[in-house]
Design a protein around this motif. Structure first.
Motif, short mmCIF file in Angstrom:
data_model
loop_
_atom_site.label_atom_id
_atom_site.label_comp_id
_atom_site.label_asym_id
_atom_site.label_seq_id
_atom_site.Cartn_x
_atom_site.Cartn_y
_atom_site.Cartn_z
N GLN A 184 -4.39 0.53 -10.05
CA GLN A 184 -3.09 -0.03 -10.42
C GLN A 184 -2.55 0.64 -11.69
N GLU A 185 -3.45 0.86 -12.63
CA GLU A 185 -3.06 1.53 -13.87
C GLU A 185 -2.45 2.91 -13.56
N LEU A 186 -3.11 3.65 -12.68
CA LEU A 186 -2.65 4.99 -12.35
C LEU A 186 -1.39 4.94 -11.48
N ALA A 187 -1.34 3.96 -10.58
CA ALA A 187 -0.21 3.87 -9.65
C ALA A 187 1.07 3.44 -10.36
N SER A 222 3.51 8.17 -6.40
CA SER A 222 3.09 8.67 -5.09
C SER A 222 1.78 8.01 -4.63
N ILE A 223 1.17 7.22 -5.51
CA ILE A 223 -0.06 6.52 -5.11
C ILE A 223 0.31 5.31 -4.24
N VAL A 224 -0.33 5.22 -3.10
CA VAL A 224 -0.07 4.12 -2.16
C VAL A 224 -1.41 3.53 -1.72
N ALA A 225 -1.53 2.22 -1.80
CA ALA A 225 -2.72 1.55 -1.24
C ALA A 225 -2.38 1.12 0.18
N LEU A 262 3.23 -4.03 -7.53
CA LEU A 262 3.75 -2.75 -7.02
C LEU A 262 4.00 -2.87 -5.52
N PRO A 263 4.88 -3.76 -5.13
CA PRO A 263 5.06 -4.02 -3.69
C PRO A 263 5.54 -2.80 -2.91
N GLU A 264 6.20 -1.86 -3.58
CA GLU A 264 6.67 -0.66 -2.89
C GLU A 264 5.55 0.34 -2.65
N GLN A 265 4.38 0.07 -3.24
CA GLN A 265 3.29 1.05 -3.14
C GLN A 265 2.08 0.49 -2.40
N ILE A 266 2.31 -0.54 -1.60
CA ILE A 266 1.22 -1.04 -0.77
C ILE A 266 1.72 -1.12 0.67
N VAL A 267 0.89 -0.68 1.58
CA VAL A 267 1.22 -0.70 3.00
C VAL A 267 0.18 -1.56 3.70
N ALA A 314 -0.37 10.78 3.77
CA ALA A 314 -0.90 11.87 2.94
C ALA A 314 -0.22 13.20 3.29
N SER A 315 0.04 13.39 4.58
CA SER A 315 0.67 14.65 5.00
C SER A 315 2.08 14.77 4.43
N ALA A 316 2.67 13.63 4.10
CA ALA A 316 4.03 13.63 3.56
C ALA A 316 4.03 13.48 2.04
N GLY A 317 2.89 13.73 1.42
CA GLY A 317 2.84 13.79 -0.04
C GLY A 317 2.39 12.55 -0.76
N LYS A 318 2.04 11.50 -0.01
CA LYS A 318 1.55 10.29 -0.68
C LYS A 318 0.07 10.42 -1.00
N LYS A 319 -0.31 9.88 -2.15
CA LYS A 319 -1.74 9.80 -2.45
C LYS A 319 -2.23 8.47 -1.87
N ALA A 320 -2.63 8.56 -0.62
CA ALA A 320 -2.95 7.34 0.13
C ALA A 320 -4.40 6.93 -0.08
N PHE A 321 -4.59 5.68 -0.52
CA PHE A 321 -5.92 5.08 -0.63
C PHE A 321 -6.07 4.08 0.50
#
Lengths: 323, 279
Positions: free
Chosen positions: A24-27, A32-35, A53-58, A75-82
Motif C-alpha cells: 500500500q505504501e508503494l502503491a 501502476s501497482i494493482v492488487a 486505493l479503490p482504483e488500484q484493486i481488482v 501486466a501486459s498493458a503496463g500494470k504492476k499486477a500483484f
C-alpha cells in the motif's frame, strides 16, 4: 553478524501484514501497482488497501485461473499486477496460467501466495501448499521466494515492484520475529542470507522455518557447543549455489528445513547441487513427509514433524554423529 | 479513421491467405488446416479494416490488441501478419522447422503476436485483463480475442466471461470461430456447448450472430461495436471447417491433416477458380 534476538516473545508482525502495508505504501506513490484478488482481500490483509486505493484493486472472485490470466493481461498493458490468492489454490489450480500466461509469455505478474505452507493448519490438506516450490521450480522464467521475517518481506515486496520479471512470493499468517537486529544486512533475490555463522554444520532454511532453525542453532551452541551456521535461503529460484557450495566446503554437513513437502523443494535443490558438484557429505532434508498432514496449528504441525527448535537440534546432533 | 479496404479486395485477400496457409502447412508437413481455413476471413477483416495495429505502432500502449485464444490455428495468423508487413513472408518457409521462431502455436518471438497461446481457455482471461487496464487508464484501445467453439468447455472462459461483464468491458470483443467441429468430432458429440448465445447473454454479454465467411457481414458486425454500451460483445461467427476447399469442408480429418501433393494442387486449383470467377 548482529546479536540474535533470543527470546520467544514475538516482536514482529505476520509477514502478510507487512506485505500489504508495504504494497500500500508503494502503491500510494506508484499508481501502476494493482492488487488483484480472488475474494481474498481479507486473508491477504488488503481490506485497507481496497478502501484507501479503490482504483488500484481488482476483485476477480473465487476463480484462480481467471485471476492469473487477468493479471497477465493487466501486466501486459503496463500494470504492476500483484495477484493475491491462497498459495494452495494459486499454484495448483492456476498452474497452467502461471506457466503460460505469466512465465512463458513473460508478463511480469507478481504472484503472491498467502497463508502458505501449513498456515491454514486445522483446515487440512486441501488448504496446505506443500507443493508450490516443487511445481514452480520446474517452470522457467519465474523467481520463487519465501521471505522469513518482516525485514525480508518488506524488502522482497519493494524489489518485486522494481523487478520486471514474473515472480512468486509466499507468506504465512503467523507473527514472525526478527532474525537479526543487524542494520547492515541486505536483501537480494537469489542471494541467501547467513543469519548465524558456524563451523560444525550448516542449517539452510526458508520462509517461516528459519526462525526455529535459528533457535535450534542457539540451543545447540549453548547446550552442546555445536556451532551451526544458519542461512535464510529466501529465494528458492534462482538458487544461491555459490553460498551453498561455500558453506558445504566450510562446514561439511548440511541440513535443510522447509515448510514444504520433502519432495521437490529447497532440500532437493540443495541435494542436486551438492551431488552435481561432487559433495558426498552428511545431508538431511527436513520438511513435511509424503503424507496428508496432521490436524493442528502451524506450530503444532511444525512440532509434529520435527520442524521445531528441538526437532531441528535433535536432527543436527544425529547427523553429526554420522559424520 | 482507418483506411477501409474495399470488400472485393478483402475477398481476394482471403483467397490468397488460403493459398498461403496451404502452402506453408504443406512445406512444414504440419499445421491446423481446417481451423485456419475457418477463421481466416475473420482475421482478414480484423487486420485489414478493424484493428488499429501495425508494425509501426506495435509497441504503442494505445494500439488495439488481438489475442488468438485458439492458438492452434496459428498459420492463419502468421500469413495475415506477414501480409501486414510484420515480417517477411519468406520466413514462413521455416514454419515448425528446427529452431524456427515460427512454431506451431502463437509466440511472441514472432513480431505482431501479442501473447503466447496454444493451451486452450487462456485468451479470454488475458484479454479481460488487457481491456480492464484500458478502462483503468482511460485509454481508447480495444481488445479482440478469437475463441474456438471447441475450447468453450474450458472453465476459465466462463470465469473470464463473468469478469468481463462485471467490469462492463465494452472495449472487449470476443469472436467465436463456430465451425462446430473439434478434433474428435462435432461439438455436439464431444461436449455440447449450444446454445452459445443465450449462455453468454445470461452472463450479461451482448451477442450477435454473423456468417464468418461473409466479409461484408463481418465488417458490419465489427462496425457495430460495442453492441451495447457497458457490455462486452460476442460475435458468434458461423464458419465451415476447411472452408474454401471442397474436400476439406466439414471434415474432422482435416483438423490437422496435411495435404499431399495431389490434394494440394487440387486445392490451389479450386482457389484459383474462385479468383477467376469460374466458380
Amino acid at each position: 553478524m548482529g546479536a540474535v534476538i533470543e527470546n520467544t516473545t514475538i516482536n514482529g508482525k505476520p509477514n502478510q501484514d507487512i506485505f500489504s502495508a508495504t504494497l500500500q505504501e508503494l502503491a500510494t506513490i506508484d499508481k501502476s501497482i494493482v492488487a488483484v484478488t480472488s475474494d481474498s482481500r481479507g486473508s491477504g490483509k488488503l481490506v485497507k488497501f481496497g478502501a484507501d486505493l479503490p482504483e488500484q484493486i481488482v476483485e476477480i472472485g473465487i476463480a484462480e485461473q481467471n485471476l492469473v490470466g487477468v493479471a497477465a493481461g493487466l501486466a501486459s498493458a503496463g500494470k504492476k499486477a500483484f495477484a493475491v490468492s491462497p498459495a494452495c489454490f494459486l499454484t495448483a489450480r492456476a498452474l497452467e496460467q502461471i506457466k503460460n500466461d505469466v512465465a512463458y509469455s513473460n508478463n511480469p505478474v507478481r504472484l503472491i501466495g498467502i497463508s502458505a505452507g501449513v498456515s491454514y493448519g486445522a483446515l487440512g490438506s486441501t488448504h496446505h501448499s506443500l507443493h508450490d516450490f516443487a511445481v514452480l521450480r520446474a517452470i522457467n522464467n519465474l523467481i520463487i521466494a519465501a521471505p522469513a521475517d518482516n525485514f525480508e518481506t518488506r524488502e522482497a515486496v519493494k524489489q518485486a515492484v522494481k523487478t520486471n520479471q514474473p515472480l512468486y512470493l509466499r507468506f504465512g499468517k503467523k507473527a514472525m520475529p526478527a532474525l537479526t537486529d543487524d542494520e547492515n544486512i541486505s536483501f537480494e533475490f537469489g542471494k541467501g542470507r547467513v543469519i548465524k555463522e558456524g563451523d560444525d554444520l550448516t542449517i539452510i532454511a526458508t520462509g517461516e522455518t528459519v526462525y526455529p532453525a535459528l533457535q535450534a542453532a542457539e540451543k545447540l551452541e549453548q547446550e552442546q557447543g555445536i556451532k551451526a551456521a544458519v542461512v535464510s535461503m529466501h529465494t528458492i529460484k534462482p538458487f544461491d549455489a555459490e553460498l551453498v557450495l561455500r558453506l558445504a566446503e566450510k562446514t561439511g554437513a548440511i541440513i535443510t528445513v522447509e515448510e514444504h513437502s520433502i519432495y521437490g523443494g529447497l532440500g532437493e535443490a540443495c541435494a542436486s547441487l551438492l551431488l552435481a558438484n561432487g559433495y558426498h557429505k552428511p545431508f538431511k532434508i527436513m520438511g513435511i513427509p509424503d503424507e496428508y498432514t496432521v490436524t493442528g496449528s502451524q506450530t503444532e504441525i511444525f512440532n509434529h514433524y520435527g520442524l521445531s527448535a528441538d526437532g531441528i537440534a535433535l536432527a543436527v546432533t544425529k547427523l553429526l554423529v554420522k559424520q | 479513421m482507418r483506411n477501409m479496404i474495399a470488400e472485393n479486395e478483402l475477398i481476394a485477400k482471403s483467397v490468397n491467405y488460403r493459398k498461403k496457409i496451404l502452402k506453408y502447412i504443406v512445406g512444414a508437413k504440419a499445421g491446423h488446416t481446417g481451423g485456419s481455413l475457418s477463421c481466416v476471413d475473420i482475421l482478414n477483416v480484423l487486420y485489414n479494416s478493424v484493428l488499429n495495429v501495425s508494425p509501426d505502432n506495435f509497441t504503442s500502449p494505445d494500439r488495439d490488441r488481438y489475442i488468438q485464444s485458439k492458438g492452434h490455428c496459428v498459420e492463419a495468423l502468421y500469413v495475415v501478419l506477414a501480409d501486414k508487413g510484420f515480417f517477411p513472408e519468406d520466413d514462413l518457409n521455416t514454419l515448425c522447422q528446427y529452431k524456427s521462431h515460427y512454431i506451431g502455436h502463437p509466440t511472441r518471438k514472432v513480431h505482431g503476436v501479442e501473447q503466447n497461446t496454444g493451451a486452450l481457455g487462456h485468451g479470454l482471461p488475458i484479454s479481460v485483463g488487457t481491456a480492464l487496464a484500458a478502462k483503468m487508464d482511460n485509454k481508447a484501445y480495444r481488445v479482440f480475442t478469437l475463441l474456438g467453439d471447441g475450447e468453450l468447455p474450458e472453465g476459465s472462459n466462463w470465469e473470464a466471461a463473468l469478469t468481463a461483464a462485471h467490469y462492463k468491458l465494452d472495449n472487449l470483443c470476443a469472436i467465436i470461430d463456430n465451425n462446430k467441429l473439434q478434433i474428435t468430432g462435432s461439438n455436439a458429440e464431444v461436449c455440447n456447448t449450444a446454445p452459445i448465445d443465450t449462455k453468454f447473454e445470461s452472463f450479461d454479454w451482448a451477442v450477435k450472430h454473423v456468417d464468418g465467411h461473409d466479409i461484408k457481414a463481418l465488417n458490419e458486425a465489427f462496425a457495430a461495436l460495442p453492441f451495447e454500451k457497458g457490455k462486452p460483445s460476442l460475435i458468434i461467427a458461423h464458419t465451415i471447417k476447411g472452408k474454401g476447399i471442397s474436400f476439406m469442408e466439414n471434415s474432422v480429418k482435416w483438423h490437422h491433416g496435411v495435404p499431399d501433393k495431389e490434394q494440394y494442387e487440387t486445392a490451389i486449383a479450386e482457389l484459383d477458380e474462385v479468383m477467376t470467377g469460374a466458380n
